[in-house]
Design an enzyme around this catalytic site. Structure first.
Site, PDB file in Angstrom:
ATOM      1  N   CYS B  80      33.712  60.238  19.628  1.00 55.14           N
ATOM      2  CA  CYS B  80      33.640  60.394  18.164  1.00 55.14           C
ATOM      3  C   CYS B  80      34.905  61.077  17.638  1.00 55.14           C
ATOM      4  O   CYS B  80      35.984  60.498  17.696  1.00 55.14           O
ATOM      5  CB  CYS B  80      32.358  61.136  17.790  1.00 55.14           C
ATOM      6  SG  CYS B  80      31.936  61.040  16.040  1.00 55.14           S
ATOM      7  N   HIS B 184      28.106  58.030  20.464  1.00 51.08           N
ATOM      8  CA  HIS B 184      27.831  59.213  21.277  1.00 51.08           C
ATOM      9  C   HIS B 184      27.086  58.815  22.552  1.00 51.08           C
ATOM     10  O   HIS B 184      25.860  58.667  22.523  1.00 51.08           O
ATOM     11  CB  HIS B 184      26.989  60.217  20.482  1.00 51.08           C
ATOM     12  CG  HIS B 184      27.759  60.907  19.414  1.00 51.08           C
ATOM     13  ND1 HIS B 184      28.487  62.056  19.640  1.00 51.08           N
ATOM     14  CD2 HIS B 184      27.946  60.602  18.114  1.00 51.08           C
ATOM     15  CE1 HIS B 184      29.072  62.436  18.518  1.00 51.08           C
ATOM     16  NE2 HIS B 184      28.758  61.562  17.573  1.00 51.08           N
ATOM     17  N   GLU B 186      26.358  60.657  25.008  1.00 52.81           N
ATOM     18  CA  GLU B 186      25.441  61.746  25.379  1.00 52.81           C
ATOM     19  C   GLU B 186      24.161  61.727  24.561  1.00 52.81           C
ATOM     20  O   GLU B 186      23.219  62.457  24.852  1.00 52.81           O
ATOM     21  CB  GLU B 186      26.167  63.095  25.258  1.00 52.81           C
ATOM     22  CG  GLU B 186      26.292  63.681  23.853  1.00 52.81           C
ATOM     23  CD  GLU B 186      27.364  63.024  22.981  1.00 52.81           C
ATOM     24  OE1 GLU B 186      27.926  61.997  23.383  1.00 52.81           O
ATOM     25  OE2 GLU B 186      27.628  63.550  21.886  1.00 52.81           O
TER      26      GLU B 186
END
Lengths: 248, 202
Positions: B80, B184, B186
């Protein structure tokens, strides 16, 4: 075309999940970590988790339950909005650091206890979700915690400051499973130019379908997921069969 | 293997940390240049606003650290904002110079919709990524600024994109030792774990 977001909305009190009706009578609703893990495996699009232990803002040095947040981010990788009683930038920093993607703010903004501009400049507007708890008083929409605030002006002010999303909760419907007032949803959606998560009263699949039909694309729910035999996968499969765009 | 995670004050570092740990690697948080020792791979998380984050990077000499490792042997993953800082110039809450590694600017995502928050299907241009994410290419995005068009000479580095308001948003960029993603990993559940494994070569 973007996906409809199905978002479990969970309340945290003393390290445990709780669930109430119309913001009162909270009962135990399970373990936060295992519950969120289950929602993740059912393909929840996001999770909203709010610590309600300082809801009335009586504790000046309150810090929301960061330990539970840490435990959750150890075991899950679902986008998480976390909040409840955040009183300063430093606490918000710790929340982001410990794995939340977005910060939920409500009363502290409503009562001008923190500088929202500073939050936007630090985390970016995409990381700020503003809570709006709404009640209908004599046919007029009001903010539950502050009846004398002009709702529409407040929305406008927040948008100008660059916040990313609103979460709108219909207090009188919350926990009742009677559905949402679609007219009000549409009215609010019309005047709001950023994304808007609607919550309060979802009780069955038809309620969700009705929202989707009316282009309400971000739907939060609590009771139906926690105390009933609905899981997110079932909801999404239903919506997919009705030709709505969901992530499965 | 030691996986460094850059801490520049406003990233969801522990989400990345836990994912790396759960995959069996040793995550190490790096908050200043001196802590960068014996790092085999480096991840730059990103939840924050560009102007202030770039200030923090410069303050802690982490900007220099990244600068020194451009075109090196060190595999770097930018997430990001951690991708966007590799561009030329960024315009979020003030103008700032990025690392100028990718010839592109970072600006408001769209005039019409200010934010892209939610899951999107990524169109991959590389066969490898297409084969890994054969049946499901959904990833989680949460941003209001994005890389504008890449310079003609840098177009070849684009490996994945999404369409948003009729425009292309670069979502996966690979240039030499650098891999950058706008989404993202994660926070992208099963696909995110798969992507992280791909970066870590397992």
């Amino acid at each position: 075309m973007s996906y409809i977001r199905i978002i479990p909305s969970l309340l945290l009190s003393k390290n445990k999940l709780v669930k109430g009706t119309k913001f009162k009578n909270h009962e135990a609703a399970g373990n936060p970590v295992s519950t969120i893990k289950a929602f993740e495996s059912q393909k929840a699009d996001e999770i909203i988790l709010i610590d309600i232990d300082n809801y009335n803002q009586s504790k000046g040095n309150f810090v929301p339950d960061l330990n539970t947040l840490k435990e959750i981010s150890k075991e899950t990788s679902t986008p998480l909005t976390f909040g409840g009683g955040i009183q300063n930038l430093n606490i918000a920093k710790q929340i982001i650091e410990n794995g939340a993607e977005k910060i939920f703010l409500n009363r502290s903004v409503l009562f001008n206890k923190l500088n929202i501009k500073e939050f936007v400049e630090t985390f970016g507007g995409q990381a700020i979700v503003i809570g709006l708890n709404i009640v209908n008083i004599k046919g007029k929409l009001k903010i539950y915690e502050k009846n004398d605030e002009d709702l529409y002006r407040y929305i406008e002010k927040m948008q100008k400051l660059g916040v990313g999303e609103f979460k709108i909760t219909f207090v009188e419907n919350e926990g009742t499973k009677k559905g949402m007032d679609i007219k009000i949803c549409r009215e609010l959606q019309k005047i709001i130019s950023i994304s808007c998560i609607f919550e309060g009263g979802i009780g069955n699949l038809e309620h969700i379908k009705y929202l989707a039909m009316n282009k309400i694309s971000s739907i939060a729910m609590g009771r139906i997921l926690i105390f009933n035999d609905y899981n997110i996968f079932k909801i999404k499969t239903f919506l997919k069969n009705e030709n709505f765009n969901v992530r499965i | 293997m030691n996986v460094g995670i850059l801490n520049y004050d406003a990233g969801n570092i522990y989400s990345v940390y836990n994912l790396i740990y759960n995959l069996g690697f040793t995550p190490k948080i790096i908050s200043n240049k001196n802590e960068f020792k014996n790092i085999d791979k480096l991840i730059i998380p990103g939840v924050g606003s560009a102007f202030r984050c770039l200030q923090n990077l410069k303050k802690n000499k982490l900007f220099d650290l990244l600068s020194d490792n451009l075109n090196s042997e060190l595999p770097i993953l930018g997430i990001c904002l951690g991708l966007q800082i590799f561009c030329e110039r960024l315009y979020e809450n003030g103008e700032a110079n990025g690392l100028n590694f990718l010839k592109a600017n970072v600006q408001k995502i769209s005039q019409k919709n200010k934010f892209n928050i939610g899951w999107s299907k990524v169109e991959f241009k590389s066969d490898e990524l297409n084969s890994i994410f054969l049946n499901n290419k959904d990833f989680y995005f949460c941003h209001s600024f994005s890389i504008q068009e890449l310079d003609k000479n840098d177009q070849k580095f684009l490996e994945g994109y999404i369409k948003f308001d009729q425009r292309v948003i670069p979502s996966v960029i690979r240039k030499n030792n650098f891999l950058g993603v706008q989404f993202h990993p994660e926070k992208s559940q099963v696909n995110g774990v798969k992507f992280m494994k791909y970066f870590l070569n397992i």
